[in-house]
Enzyme design. Structure first.
Site, PDB file in Angstrom:
ATOM      1  N   LYS A   1      -1.365 -67.326   2.572  1.00  0.00           N
ATOM      2  CA  LYS A   1      -2.397 -66.662   3.391  1.00  0.00           C
ATOM      3  C   LYS A   1      -2.848 -65.421   2.634  1.00  0.00           C
ATOM      4  CE  LYS A   1       1.159 -64.522   6.169  1.00  0.00           C
ATOM      5  NZ  LYS A   1       1.918 -64.692   7.190  1.00  0.00           N
TER       6      LYS A   1
ATOM      7  N   TYR B   1     -11.710 -34.330  -4.449  1.00  0.00           N
ATOM      8  CA  TYR B   1     -12.468 -33.896  -3.048  1.00  0.00           C
ATOM      9  C   TYR B   1     -11.480 -32.991  -2.400  1.00  0.00           C
ATOM     10  CZ  TYR B   1     -15.867 -37.642  -3.912  1.00  0.00           C
ATOM     11  OH  TYR B   1     -16.966 -38.342  -4.448  1.00  0.00           O
TER      12      TYR B   1
HETATM   13  C1  LIG Z   1       3.266 -64.646   6.891  1.00  0.00           C
HETATM   14  C2  LIG Z   1       4.155 -65.658   7.459  1.00  0.00           C
HETATM   15  C3  LIG Z   1       5.345 -65.951   6.646  1.00  0.00           C
HETATM   16  C4  LIG Z   1       5.498 -65.409   5.515  1.00  0.00           C
HETATM   17  O1  LIG Z   1       6.274 -64.274   5.517  1.00  0.00           O
HETATM   18  P1  LIG Z   1       6.914 -63.419   4.652  1.00  0.00           P
HETATM   19  O2  LIG Z   1       7.493 -62.311   5.228  1.00  0.00           O
HETATM   20  O3  LIG Z   1       5.879 -63.047   3.853  1.00  0.00           O
HETATM   21  O4  LIG Z   1       7.974 -64.156   3.606  1.00  0.00           O
HETATM   22  C5  LIG Z   1       6.207 -67.087   7.159  1.00  0.00           C
HETATM   23  N1  LIG Z   1       5.528 -67.551   8.571  1.00  0.00           N
HETATM   24  C6  LIG Z   1       4.649 -67.073   9.384  1.00  0.00           C
HETATM   25  C7  LIG Z   1       4.281 -67.550  10.606  1.00  0.00           C
HETATM   26  C8  LIG Z   1       3.884 -65.960   8.805  1.00  0.00           C
HETATM   27  O5  LIG Z   1       2.857 -65.768   9.623  1.00  0.00           O
END
Ligand SMILES: *Cc1c(COP(=O)(O)O)cnc(C)c1O
Length: 362
Positions: free
Chosen positions: A33, A255
């Site tokens: 994702k 800044y």
């Molecule tokens: C993002 C996510 C993962 C992966 O998690 P990590 O901590 O990055 O390994 C797995 N399951 C779900 C439901 C997630 O939202």
């Protein structure tokens, strides 16, 4: 002269195989994702597929559509964690994209669609075991356990749940979530089960069930921040020195003049700012690596630039055009995350769209 993100696909594949071996006999999917945690699905997804990954989790349906263009083989599973809206069901079916069903209404909609299609349809079903975010709450889990007919026409690809604090030293909540997960699984029709994100995998074989879903560890983040990072660094973010200037005592940098020199020195300016993912919280806190030297970030981080103190670095090393390493094997994302008072996930996913991603061939 701009910031470049080198993505080491050999390291990515090493990480995948390491997690796959730790997960075995469970299969190992990839959480991909948010554009593969900022690193770019265009480079990451085919490399993971070539490494043997057959199942990919994304958050949004739109991410699934993009991923399907990159991985057109229908045997490569794409699962949408947030679920799919009924008006997208037909397209999901045509593109072999699997929804996660997060509540009884989702289950009913998918069941009705399956009946209309007159076929069995796959779906992941998310059972909340204590994170109280997505997934069927306990009350709905019990309704489902009392009436398996609610699943008519649905082939459960996986019962899944998600940990709230599996990266912590204290296992008690993680253990309790596993217990709740097993308790409800025992009352539901048999199907593969999936509980572990990256850190969950490190609690051992009692936790992995049939399918694991690592994300951050694939991309080099430390799944267990309490211990040394067993993963290989995937990202190296570099930027060239654009300019160097001499300053004297009393000169201020950037800044709102948040850094003031008390003696004469040298300031180097790099083309990497908060629009590129270098958090403003790193102002006067972060460090970059130039040669073997650490140069502290001084002054505010601006949108497109950051400034570092190179007073103590020899001029033949810190010169215009020399490359500074902002994140890399010797400037770990977890270290940068501590300096920025956040976590490795936020550092990775902050990487700006204009940063060029270069993928090493595996
Ligand atoms: C993002 C996510 C993962 C992966 O998690 P990590 O901590 O990055 O390994 C797995 N399951 C779900 C439901 C997630 O939202």
């Amino acid at each position: 002269m701009h910031a470049v993100a080198h993505v080491d696909l050999d390291a990515l594949i090493w990480n995948y195989h390491f997690l796959r071996d730790k997960s075995a006999p469970a299969a190992t999917a990839a959480a991909i994702k948010a554009n593969a945690y900022g690193l770019g699905i265009i480079g990451i997804a085919p490399a993971l597929q070539a490494a043997g990954c057959r199942t990919f989790f994304v958050a949004h349906f739109s991410e699934a559509l993009t991923l399907r263009l990159i991985l057109p083989d229908a045997k490569t599973e794409i699962i949408v964690l947030h679920g799919i809206q009924p008006h997208d069901y037909a397209e999901a079916l045509a593109r072999h994209i699997t929804p996660t069903l997060n509540h009884l209404g989702d289950i009913e909609n998918w069941r009705i669609f399956a009946r209309q299609q007159e076929i069995f349809l796959e779906a992941c079903v998310h059972l909340d075991s204590g994170i109280n975010r997505l997934g069927l709450p306990l009350r709905e889990q019990n309704q489902l356990a009392d009436n398996h007919g609610l699943l008519d026409g649905i082939k459960v690809r996986a019962w899944m749940s998600h940990f709230a604090r599996s990266e912590e030293f204290d296992i008690s909540m993680t253990r309790e979530q596993r217990r709740r997960f097993i308790e409800i699984l025992n009352q539901l029709p048999p199907a593969p089960a999936s509980l572990c994100n990256s850190s969950g995998i490190f609690w051992g074989k009692d936790y992995v069930f049939d399918l694991t879903r690592p994300g951050i560890a694939l991309y080099g983040g430390n799944p267990m921040p309490m211990t040394d990072n067993p993963m290989h660094a995937v990202l190296t973010l570099k930027a060239p020195i654009l300019q160097i200037r001499d300053v004297v005592a009393g000169d201020a940098v950037g800044y709102t003049s948040t850094y003031c020199f008390t003696k004469s020195g040298r300031v180097a300016t790099l083309p990497c700012g908060y629009a590129d993912g270098y958090h403003r919280a790193l102002a006067n806190r972060g460090k970059v690596k130039i040669g073997d030297h650490l140069a502290p970030v001084i002054g505010n981080v601006s949108m497109d630039l950051l400034t570092v103190d190179v007073t103590d670095i020899p001029e033949h090393i810190a010169h215009v055009g020399a490359m500074a390493t902002i994140i890399g094997p010797h400037r770990p994302i977890d270290q940068v995350a501590v300096e920025a008072q956040t976590n490795a996930y936020e550092i990775l996913t902050s990487l700006g769209p204009r940063v060029e991603r270069i993928y090493s061939r595996p």
